[in-house]
Design a protein around this motif. Structure first.
Motif, PDB file in Angstrom:
ATOM      1  N   ARG A 121       1.033  -1.113  -0.126  1.00  0.00           N
ATOM      2  CA  ARG A 121       0.170   0.382  -0.291  1.00  0.00           C
ATOM      3  C   ARG A 121       0.857   1.372   0.240  1.00  0.00           C
ATOM      4  O   ARG A 121       0.445   2.011  -0.142  1.00  0.00           O
ATOM      5  CB  ARG A 121      -1.335  -0.013   1.133  1.00  0.00           C
ATOM      6  CG  ARG A 121      -1.945  -0.902   0.921  1.00  0.00           C
ATOM      7  CD  ARG A 121      -3.332  -1.020   2.232  1.00  0.00           C
ATOM      8  NE  ARG A 121      -1.996  -1.970   4.018  1.00  0.00           N
ATOM      9  CZ  ARG A 121      -2.422  -2.109   4.482  1.00  0.00           C
ATOM     10  NH1 ARG A 121      -3.203  -1.219   5.089  1.00  0.00           N
ATOM     11  NH2 ARG A 121      -1.639  -2.479   5.510  1.00  0.00           N
ATOM     12  N   THR A 122       2.053   1.180   0.994  1.00  0.00           N
ATOM     13  CA  THR A 122       2.710   2.320   0.827  1.00  0.00           C
ATOM     14  C   THR A 122       3.464   2.701  -0.325  1.00  0.00           C
ATOM     15  O   THR A 122       3.756   3.364  -1.224  1.00  0.00           O
ATOM     16  CB  THR A 122       4.272   1.972   1.509  1.00  0.00           C
ATOM     17  OG1 THR A 122       3.542   2.310   3.177  1.00  0.00           O
ATOM     18  CG2 THR A 122       5.014   3.487   2.049  1.00  0.00           C
ATOM     19  N   ARG A 123       3.773   1.117  -0.958  1.00  0.00           N
ATOM     20  CA  ARG A 123       4.518   1.704  -2.712  1.00  0.00           C
ATOM     21  C   ARG A 123       3.263   2.490  -3.228  1.00  0.00           C
ATOM     22  O   ARG A 123       3.812   3.322  -4.632  1.00  0.00           O
ATOM     23  CB  ARG A 123       5.038   0.781  -2.613  1.00  0.00           C
ATOM     24  CG  ARG A 123       6.354   0.110  -1.993  1.00  0.00           C
ATOM     25  CD  ARG A 123       6.823  -0.704  -2.556  1.00  0.00           C
ATOM     26  NE  ARG A 123       7.954  -1.273  -1.338  1.00  0.00           N
ATOM     27  CZ  ARG A 123       9.810  -1.095  -1.351  1.00  0.00           C
ATOM     28  NH1 ARG A 123       9.984  -0.191  -2.757  1.00  0.00           N
ATOM     29  NH2 ARG A 123      10.229  -1.385  -0.458  1.00  0.00           N
ATOM     30  N   ALA A 124       2.581   0.950  -3.852  1.00  0.00           N
ATOM     31  CA  ALA A 124       1.168   1.950  -4.817  1.00  0.00           C
ATOM     32  C   ALA A 124       0.918   3.782  -3.915  1.00  0.00           C
ATOM     33  O   ALA A 124       0.728   4.745  -5.519  1.00  0.00           O
ATOM     34  CB  ALA A 124       0.362   1.637  -4.236  1.00  0.00           C
ATOM     35  N   ALA A 125       0.867   3.760  -2.938  1.00  0.00           N
ATOM     36  CA  ALA A 125       0.953   6.058  -2.468  1.00  0.00           C
ATOM     37  C   ALA A 125       1.953   6.626  -2.930  1.00  0.00           C
ATOM     38  O   ALA A 125       1.154   7.492  -3.348  1.00  0.00           O
ATOM     39  CB  ALA A 125       0.597   6.072  -1.114  1.00  0.00           C
ATOM     40  N   LEU A 126       3.159   6.037  -2.923  1.00  0.00           N
ATOM     41  CA  LEU A 126       3.697   6.728  -3.112  1.00  0.00           C
ATOM     42  C   LEU A 126       4.322   6.546  -5.048  1.00  0.00           C
ATOM     43  O   LEU A 126       4.337   7.647  -5.142  1.00  0.00           O
ATOM     44  CB  LEU A 126       5.400   6.473  -2.703  1.00  0.00           C
ATOM     45  CG  LEU A 126       5.957   6.391  -1.164  1.00  0.00           C
ATOM     46  CD1 LEU A 126       6.898   5.462  -1.200  1.00  0.00           C
ATOM     47  CD2 LEU A 126       6.300   7.403  -0.935  1.00  0.00           C
ATOM     48  N   ALA A 127       3.797   5.933  -5.699  1.00  0.00           N
ATOM     49  CA  ALA A 127       3.825   5.995  -6.977  1.00  0.00           C
ATOM     50  C   ALA A 127       3.099   6.890  -7.523  1.00  0.00           C
ATOM     51  O   ALA A 127       2.862   7.654  -8.509  1.00  0.00           O
ATOM     52  CB  ALA A 127       3.429   4.321  -7.639  1.00  0.00           C
ATOM     53  N   HIS A 128       1.632   6.938  -6.766  1.00  0.00           N
ATOM     54  CA  HIS A 128       0.442   8.137  -7.060  1.00  0.00           C
ATOM     55  C   HIS A 128       1.009   8.954  -6.881  1.00  0.00           C
ATOM     56  O   HIS A 128       0.384  10.705  -7.391  1.00  0.00           O
ATOM     57  CB  HIS A 128      -0.508   7.589  -6.654  1.00  0.00           C
ATOM     58  CG  HIS A 128      -1.481   8.450  -6.647  1.00  0.00           C
ATOM     59  ND1 HIS A 128      -2.968   8.266  -7.173  1.00  0.00           N
ATOM     60  CD2 HIS A 128      -2.481   9.613  -5.689  1.00  0.00           C
ATOM     61  CE1 HIS A 128      -2.783   9.049  -7.556  1.00  0.00           C
ATOM     62  NE2 HIS A 128      -3.331  10.103  -6.548  1.00  0.00           N
ATOM     63  N   LEU A 129       2.180   9.311  -5.627  1.00  0.00           N
ATOM     64  CA  LEU A 129       2.548  11.062  -5.487  1.00  0.00           C
ATOM     65  C   LEU A 129       3.973  11.469  -6.153  1.00  0.00           C
ATOM     66  O   LEU A 129       3.959  12.696  -5.861  1.00  0.00           O
ATOM     67  CB  LEU A 129       2.766  11.108  -3.745  1.00  0.00           C
ATOM     68  CG  LEU A 129       1.708  10.763  -3.491  1.00  0.00           C
ATOM     69  CD1 LEU A 129       2.172  10.555  -1.805  1.00  0.00           C
ATOM     70  CD2 LEU A 129       0.704  11.578  -3.748  1.00  0.00           C
ATOM     71  N   ALA A 130       4.150  10.686  -6.948  1.00  0.00           N
ATOM     72  CA  ALA A 130       5.281  11.294  -7.891  1.00  0.00           C
ATOM     73  C   ALA A 130       4.556  12.469  -8.754  1.00  0.00           C
ATOM     74  O   ALA A 130       3.860  12.698  -9.706  1.00  0.00           O
ATOM     75  CB  ALA A 130       5.743  10.397  -9.156  1.00  0.00           C
ATOM     76  N   GLY A 131       5.683  13.181  -9.041  1.00  0.00           N
ATOM     77  CA  GLY A 131       5.843  14.798  -8.893  1.00  0.00           C
ATOM     78  C   GLY A 131       5.435  15.102  -7.963  1.00  0.00           C
ATOM     79  O   GLY A 131       5.274  16.695  -8.406  1.00  0.00           O
ATOM     80  N   GLU A 132       5.103  14.952  -7.477  1.00  0.00           N
ATOM     81  CA  GLU A 132       3.717  15.864  -5.820  1.00  0.00           C
ATOM     82  C   GLU A 132       4.690  16.251  -4.893  1.00  0.00           C
ATOM     83  O   GLU A 132       4.912  16.998  -4.455  1.00  0.00           O
ATOM     84  CB  GLU A 132       2.531  15.966  -5.824  1.00  0.00           C
ATOM     85  CG  GLU A 132       1.940  15.719  -6.330  1.00  0.00           C
ATOM     86  CD  GLU A 132       1.018  15.424  -5.769  1.00  0.00           C
ATOM     87  OE1 GLU A 132       0.228  15.410  -4.916  1.00  0.00           O
ATOM     88  OE2 GLU A 132      -0.116  15.023  -6.997  1.00  0.00           O
ATOM     89  N   VAL A 133       5.752  14.795  -4.505  1.00  0.00           N
ATOM     90  CA  VAL A 133       6.724  14.792  -3.446  1.00  0.00           C
ATOM     91  C   VAL A 133       8.281  14.334  -3.694  1.00  0.00           C
ATOM     92  O   VAL A 133       7.685  13.752  -4.863  1.00  0.00           O
ATOM     93  CB  VAL A 133       6.137  13.848  -1.922  1.00  0.00           C
ATOM     94  CG1 VAL A 133       4.577  14.729  -2.006  1.00  0.00           C
ATOM     95  CG2 VAL A 133       5.844  12.647  -2.137  1.00  0.00           C
TER      96      VAL A 133
END
Length: 205
Positions: free
Chosen positions: A130-142
Motif C-alpha cells: 500500500r505504501t509503494r502504491a501511494a508513493l507511485a501515486h504521488l510521483a511528481g508531487e513529493v
C-alpha cells in the motif's frame, strides 16, 4: 441520521455529538459509532487503560448495540474541556510538546492483561504494498525517491523485542485539546490497544 445518533456530526472516522462552543463543559456528551466491522470499539475498551493524571479523557456514559438501521455498536462519552491546538496560537508550544509525551508514558505504565492489539499494531511489512502504491501515486508531487529510501530503512529496522504496551495510536493534533498552552484532554480512543512503543510516537515530529 435517525435512531439513537440523531443530530450527531461526523468527525473523521467517527460520528460525534458535540455541543456548541458556548455550551461545552466537562461532561458534555459525544456520540461515537463504529464504521468498520473489523475494528474493535476502542472507546469501550479504553476506560481501564486511561492514565488518570495525564490530561482529561472522555469517560463512558452509555453504549448501545446495533439497532434502528445502524449495524454496529455505538457509545456516548463525556467531552473534556479545551480546544484543538492551532499553529501560531500557542505562546509556549514547547509546553504542549512535553504534555503528550507525559500522557504516552503514563499510558505505557497501565497494566496490559486482556488488552486487544492496537489498530496500528501490525508489522510495517504488511503495509509495504500500500505504501509503494501511494508513493507511485504521488510521483511528481513529493520526493518519492527520498520517501522510498526512508520507507525501506524503516522496513529494515529490527522487530520490537519485549512486551507490548497501551498506545493511543492516533495521537495527532486533531485528537488533542488544550487550555492555554497546556494539554487539557485527549480524545478519540478508537484505535487504542497494545503494540510496540513506537506506535505511540506519531506525535513526535
Amino acid at each position: 441520521m435517525g435512531g439513537p445518533l440523531r443530530g450527531a456530526r461526523r468527525h473523521r472516522g467517527h460520528l460525534q455529538r458535540r455541543p456548541p462552543a458556548r455550551d461545552r463543559h466537562v461532561g458534555a456528551p459525544a456520540a461515537h459509532r463504529r464504521r468498520r466491522p473489523g475494528r474493535r470499539q476502542g472507546a469501550h475498551l479504553a476506560a481501564p487503560a486511561r492514565p488518570a493524571a495525564a490530561g482529561a479523557v472522555p469517560l463512558p456514559l452509555g453504549r448501545g448495540e446495533a439497532a434502528e438501521g445502524y449495524p454496529r455498536p455505538w457509545s456516548v462519552h463525556s467531552w473534556p474541556e479545551g480546544e484543538r491546538p492551532a499553529v501560531g496560537h500557542l505562546a509556549r508550544p514547547e509546553l504542549l510538546a512535553a504534555d503528550p509525551a507525559a500522557f504516552t508514558a503514563a499510558l505505557h505504565r497501565v497494566g496490559t492483561a486482556g488488552g486487544p492489539p492496537a489498530f496500528r499494531s501490525e508489522p510495517l511489512a504488511s503495509r509495504d504494498a500500500r505504501t509503494r502504491a501511494a508513493l507511485a501515486h504521488l510521483a511528481g508531487e513529493v520526493d518519492t525517491r527520498a520517501a522510498t529510501t526512508a520507507w525501506e530503512a524503516a522496513l529494515r529496522a529490527p522487530d520490537h523485542r519485549g512486551p507490548a504496551v497501551w498506545i493511543h495510536a492516533d495521537l495527532q493534533p486533531g485528537n488533542l485539546l488544550v487550555t492555554g498552552d497546556r494539554l487539557a484532554g485527549v480524545i478519540d480512543f478508537g484505535c487504542l490497544g497494545l503494540a510496540d512503543h513506537a506506535g505511540g510516537c506519531e506525535a513526535a515530529p
